[in-house]
Design a protein around this motif. Sequence first.
Motif, PDB file in Angstrom:
ATOM      1  N   GLN A 209      31.722  33.578  48.043  1.00  7.69           N
ATOM      2  CA  GLN A 209      31.711  34.914  48.655  1.00  7.69           C
ATOM      3  C   GLN A 209      33.111  35.428  48.990  1.00  7.69           C
ATOM      4  O   GLN A 209      33.282  36.600  49.313  1.00  7.69           O
ATOM      5  CB  GLN A 209      30.860  34.889  49.922  1.00  7.69           C
ATOM      6  N   VAL A 210      34.110  34.553  48.930  1.00 11.69           N
ATOM      7  CA  VAL A 210      35.491  34.981  49.198  1.00 11.69           C
ATOM      8  C   VAL A 210      35.951  35.889  48.067  1.00 11.69           C
ATOM      9  O   VAL A 210      35.845  35.528  46.891  1.00 11.69           O
ATOM     10  CB  VAL A 210      36.425  33.759  49.305  1.00 11.69           C
ATOM     11  N   PRO A 211      36.477  37.080  48.382  1.00  9.24           N
ATOM     12  CA  PRO A 211      36.897  38.024  47.329  1.00  9.24           C
ATOM     13  C   PRO A 211      37.949  37.418  46.410  1.00  9.24           C
ATOM     14  O   PRO A 211      38.814  36.648  46.844  1.00  9.24           O
ATOM     15  CB  PRO A 211      37.489  39.198  48.125  1.00  9.24           C
ATOM     16  N   SER A 212      37.865  37.750  45.148  1.00 11.47           N
ATOM     17  CA  SER A 212      38.830  37.256  44.163  1.00 11.47           C
ATOM     18  C   SER A 212      39.776  38.381  43.775  1.00 11.47           C
ATOM     19  O   SER A 212      39.673  39.495  44.267  1.00 11.47           O
ATOM     20  CB  SER A 212      38.093  36.726  42.929  1.00 11.47           C
ATOM     21  N   GLY A 213      40.719  38.059  42.900  1.00  8.83           N
ATOM     22  CA  GLY A 213      41.620  39.086  42.392  1.00  8.83           C
ATOM     23  C   GLY A 213      43.027  39.024  42.938  1.00  8.83           C
ATOM     24  O   GLY A 213      43.914  39.721  42.456  1.00  8.83           O
ATOM     25  N   VAL A 214      43.259  38.178  43.970  1.00  6.59           N
ATOM     26  CA  VAL A 214      44.612  38.004  44.513  1.00  6.59           C
ATOM     27  C   VAL A 214      44.886  36.503  44.602  1.00  6.59           C
ATOM     28  O   VAL A 214      43.958  35.698  44.656  1.00  6.59           O
ATOM     29  CB  VAL A 214      44.774  38.657  45.910  1.00  6.59           C
ATOM     30  N   PRO A 215      46.165  36.097  44.617  1.00  4.49           N
ATOM     31  CA  PRO A 215      46.478  34.673  44.722  1.00  4.49           C
ATOM     32  C   PRO A 215      45.793  34.040  45.932  1.00  4.49           C
ATOM     33  O   PRO A 215      45.677  34.665  46.995  1.00  4.49           O
ATOM     34  CB  PRO A 215      48.004  34.663  44.865  1.00  4.49           C
ATOM     35  N   THR A 216      45.356  32.802  45.777  1.00  3.39           N
ATOM     36  CA  THR A 216      44.543  32.158  46.805  1.00  3.39           C
ATOM     37  C   THR A 216      45.091  30.782  47.155  1.00  3.39           C
ATOM     38  O   THR A 216      45.351  29.967  46.269  1.00  3.39           O
ATOM     39  CB  THR A 216      43.083  32.014  46.318  1.00  3.39           C
ATOM     40  N   ILE A 217      45.265  30.532  48.457  1.00  2.00           N
ATOM     41  CA  ILE A 217      45.636  29.221  48.969  1.00  2.00           C
ATOM     42  C   ILE A 217      44.429  28.683  49.722  1.00  2.00           C
ATOM     43  O   ILE A 217      43.939  29.315  50.658  1.00  2.00           O
ATOM     44  CB  ILE A 217      46.864  29.299  49.895  1.00  2.00           C
ATOM     45  N   SER A 299      38.944  25.490  40.931  1.00  2.00           N
ATOM     46  CA  SER A 299      39.870  25.441  39.796  1.00  2.00           C
ATOM     47  C   SER A 299      39.844  26.733  38.995  1.00  2.00           C
ATOM     48  O   SER A 299      40.896  27.242  38.579  1.00  2.00           O
ATOM     49  CB  SER A 299      39.514  24.255  38.889  1.00  2.00           C
ATOM     50  N   LYS A 300      38.655  27.270  38.781  1.00  2.00           N
ATOM     51  CA  LYS A 300      38.550  28.534  38.046  1.00  2.00           C
ATOM     52  C   LYS A 300      39.204  29.672  38.810  1.00  2.00           C
ATOM     53  O   LYS A 300      39.857  30.539  38.214  1.00  2.00           O
ATOM     54  CB  LYS A 300      37.083  28.839  37.759  1.00  2.00           C
ATOM     55  N   ARG A 301      39.063  29.673  40.133  1.00  5.55           N
ATOM     56  CA  ARG A 301      39.698  30.722  40.946  1.00  5.55           C
ATOM     57  C   ARG A 301      41.217  30.601  40.876  1.00  5.55           C
ATOM     58  O   ARG A 301      41.925  31.607  40.714  1.00  5.55           O
ATOM     59  CB  ARG A 301      39.206  30.586  42.399  1.00  5.55           C
ATOM     60  N   ILE A 302      41.730  29.389  41.024  1.00 11.20           N
ATOM     61  CA  ILE A 302      43.177  29.177  40.966  1.00 11.20           C
ATOM     62  C   ILE A 302      43.715  29.503  39.576  1.00 11.20           C
ATOM     63  O   ILE A 302      44.810  30.055  39.423  1.00 11.20           O
ATOM     64  CB  ILE A 302      43.516  27.722  41.351  1.00 11.20           C
ATOM     65  N   SER A 303      42.953  29.171  38.544  1.00 12.79           N
ATOM     66  CA  SER A 303      43.370  29.450  37.174  1.00 12.79           C
ATOM     67  C   SER A 303      43.503  30.942  36.925  1.00 12.79           C
ATOM     68  O   SER A 303      44.468  31.402  36.299  1.00 12.79           O
ATOM     69  CB  SER A 303      42.359  28.847  36.195  1.00 12.79           C
ATOM     70  N   SER A 304      42.563  31.725  37.420  1.00 15.93           N
ATOM     71  CA  SER A 304      42.562  33.165  37.147  1.00 15.93           C
ATOM     72  C   SER A 304      43.445  33.950  38.105  1.00 15.93           C
ATOM     73  O   SER A 304      44.102  34.920  37.692  1.00 15.93           O
ATOM     74  CB  SER A 304      41.124  33.707  37.220  1.00 15.93           C
ATOM     75  N   ASP A 305      43.487  33.536  39.394  1.00 13.79           N
ATOM     76  CA  ASP A 305      44.186  34.338  40.399  1.00 13.79           C
ATOM     77  C   ASP A 305      45.525  33.759  40.827  1.00 13.79           C
ATOM     78  O   ASP A 305      46.315  34.436  41.478  1.00 13.79           O
ATOM     79  CB  ASP A 305      43.309  34.515  41.647  1.00 13.79           C
ATOM     80  N   GLY A 306      45.791  32.494  40.478  1.00 12.23           N
ATOM     81  CA  GLY A 306      47.007  31.848  40.953  1.00 12.23           C
ATOM     82  C   GLY A 306      46.781  31.245  42.331  1.00 12.23           C
ATOM     83  O   GLY A 306      45.827  31.568  43.028  1.00 12.23           O
ATOM     84  N   GLY A 307      47.696  30.331  42.714  1.00  9.39           N
ATOM     85  CA  GLY A 307      47.583  29.704  44.019  1.00  9.39           C
ATOM     86  C   GLY A 307      47.362  28.213  43.914  1.00  9.39           C
ATOM     87  O   GLY A 307      47.724  27.578  42.920  1.00  9.39           O
ATOM     88  N   GLY A 308      46.748  27.641  44.941  1.00 11.42           N
ATOM     89  CA  GLY A 308      46.510  26.204  44.948  1.00 11.42           C
ATOM     90  C   GLY A 308      45.559  25.809  46.042  1.00 11.42           C
ATOM     91  O   GLY A 308      45.216  26.606  46.928  1.00 11.42           O
ATOM     92  N   ALA A 309      45.117  24.556  45.989  1.00 12.49           N
ATOM     93  CA  ALA A 309      44.186  24.017  46.972  1.00 12.49           C
ATOM     94  C   ALA A 309      44.689  22.686  47.480  1.00 12.49           C
ATOM     95  O   ALA A 309      45.169  21.854  46.698  1.00 12.49           O
ATOM     96  CB  ALA A 309      42.792  23.857  46.364  1.00 12.49           C
ATOM     97  N   LEU A 310      44.599  22.489  48.782  1.00 11.46           N
ATOM     98  CA  LEU A 310      44.959  21.224  49.420  1.00 11.46           C
ATOM     99  C   LEU A 310      43.685  20.578  49.945  1.00 11.46           C
ATOM    100  O   LEU A 310      42.950  21.179  50.735  1.00 11.46           O
ATOM    101  CB  LEU A 310      45.935  21.471  50.573  1.00 11.46           C
ATOM    102  N   ILE A 311      43.419  19.355  49.500  1.00 10.25           N
ATOM    103  CA  ILE A 311      42.231  18.612  49.929  1.00 10.25           C
ATOM    104  C   ILE A 311      42.692  17.357  50.658  1.00 10.25           C
ATOM    105  O   ILE A 311      43.389  16.517  50.082  1.00 10.25           O
ATOM    106  CB  ILE A 311      41.350  18.227  48.716  1.00 10.25           C
ATOM    107  N   ILE A 312      42.341  17.248  51.935  1.00 10.53           N
ATOM    108  CA  ILE A 312      42.673  16.068  52.729  1.00 10.53           C
ATOM    109  C   ILE A 312      41.382  15.491  53.291  1.00 10.53           C
ATOM    110  O   ILE A 312      40.612  16.203  53.947  1.00 10.53           O
ATOM    111  CB  ILE A 312      43.646  16.393  53.883  1.00 10.53           C
ATOM    112  N   ASP A 313      41.149  14.213  53.040  1.00  7.62           N
ATOM    113  CA  ASP A 313      39.907  13.589  53.488  1.00  7.62           C
ATOM    114  C   ASP A 313      40.046  12.080  53.387  1.00  7.62           C
ATOM    115  O   ASP A 313      41.003  11.568  52.804  1.00  7.62           O
ATOM    116  CB  ASP A 313      38.727  14.057  52.636  1.00  7.62           C
TER     117      ASP A 313
END
Length: 449
Positions: A209-217, A299-313
Amino acid sequence: PSLNSSGTFVEHVAGNPNESLSTSNPTISIDRSGLCNPPEHSHEPTSDSELVKHLKSIIKFRGGPISVAEYMEEVLTNPKAGFYINRDVFGAEGDFVTSPEVSQMFGEMVGVWAMCLWEQMGRPSKVNLVELGPGRGTLMVDLLRGASKFKNFTESLHIHLVECSPTLKELQHRNLKCLDADDTSSSGEKKTVSQIAGTPVAWHAAFEQVPSGVPTIIIAHEFYDALPIHQFQRASRGWCEKMVDIEEDSAFRFVLSPAPTPATVFLAKRCKWAVKEEVDKLNQIEICPQAMELTESISKRISSDGGGALIIDYGLNGIVSDSLQAIRKHKFVPILDEPGTADLSAYVDFEAIRHSAGEASDNVSVYGPITQSQFLGSLGINFRVETLIQNCETDEQAELLQAGYWRLVGEGEAPFWEGPEDKVPIGMGTRYLAMVIVNKNQGIPIPFQ
């Protein structure tokens, strides 16, 4: 008796079914020969909670057991009685403590990582900063407070919190010092702004549900460990899924599925990614289809919009065997004991995350996992703790900071501790792992350079 269209039971009159009843004759004959007496205990009061009743009704309606994943999902996120839904489960008074609750330094270091990624992205003027499962909002509060002097960064942010609990959403709203503005957005929703850094904030029930179209962290701290898992056990007939059923005394129990289940497809997928010798020596395997699917979406969101994801667990860089655990008031309890009163979590399979990300897009790179100690150390937490200790007004403040620092980056019991034995800080620096997924065009992210 039979069920009519209104959902109630009616009794059929004995005799010719084609004859009509006279309204003037109140005497009718009823055939009760087909009725049976209900068991005496069926109307007795029960001490079962609403969630337990709900779980038992699902099993009885299905006519058989449910998967561990379905049990876990109901226990944690049932809209009426789920563990996370109607309570604050974090902190010393809750059921467990997370890194952001240990020290402000954790959120500050994650903020450093986010700013470094923003720099590598070319300082975009608009960025979606997404946190999955924000808890009380403590991490985001510390991130924004630490970054508030870097106006170019904070002014680019639009915060999106993915949260299913109304109770925690209210806590996040309060802790982020949010104000609901009078004006509304183009979508008709009221605009909410955090006063910590003047940043707009929005809430969503799911990442999609988070809007797409802009870089995402994206920040996912202790989020993957609560996603429902399927458990498989090796039997004489091969891999069988572990299920939850009801015993004759109405207690819950584990059973094995008599035939392959839908989740077997994901088991085959996970085993395909592993070395055969690794699988052959295991008698149990845990898989998390939701983690695979979420990673694909990220991954698809980062691929299309740019950015990155940090996973800590907390987890393993390989197949997870048998890690599901229940925690109530900081103590381990049986998994099937009083559903809804304890947190359920399992180790995160970081290798499965890496493969899921790679299969979803060729335009992303995955780095790690590395230990939480390595991650925070590379971002400068040693220098931060020294500065904070120098500014402490009391020895007690300095001791709390040192204890918090050890819990974030240390391993085992703190060697410097002189307080009560039952309160010695236990380091989680090596038990927690950090992994990053980024758009390939942005180069190698910090701290993996």
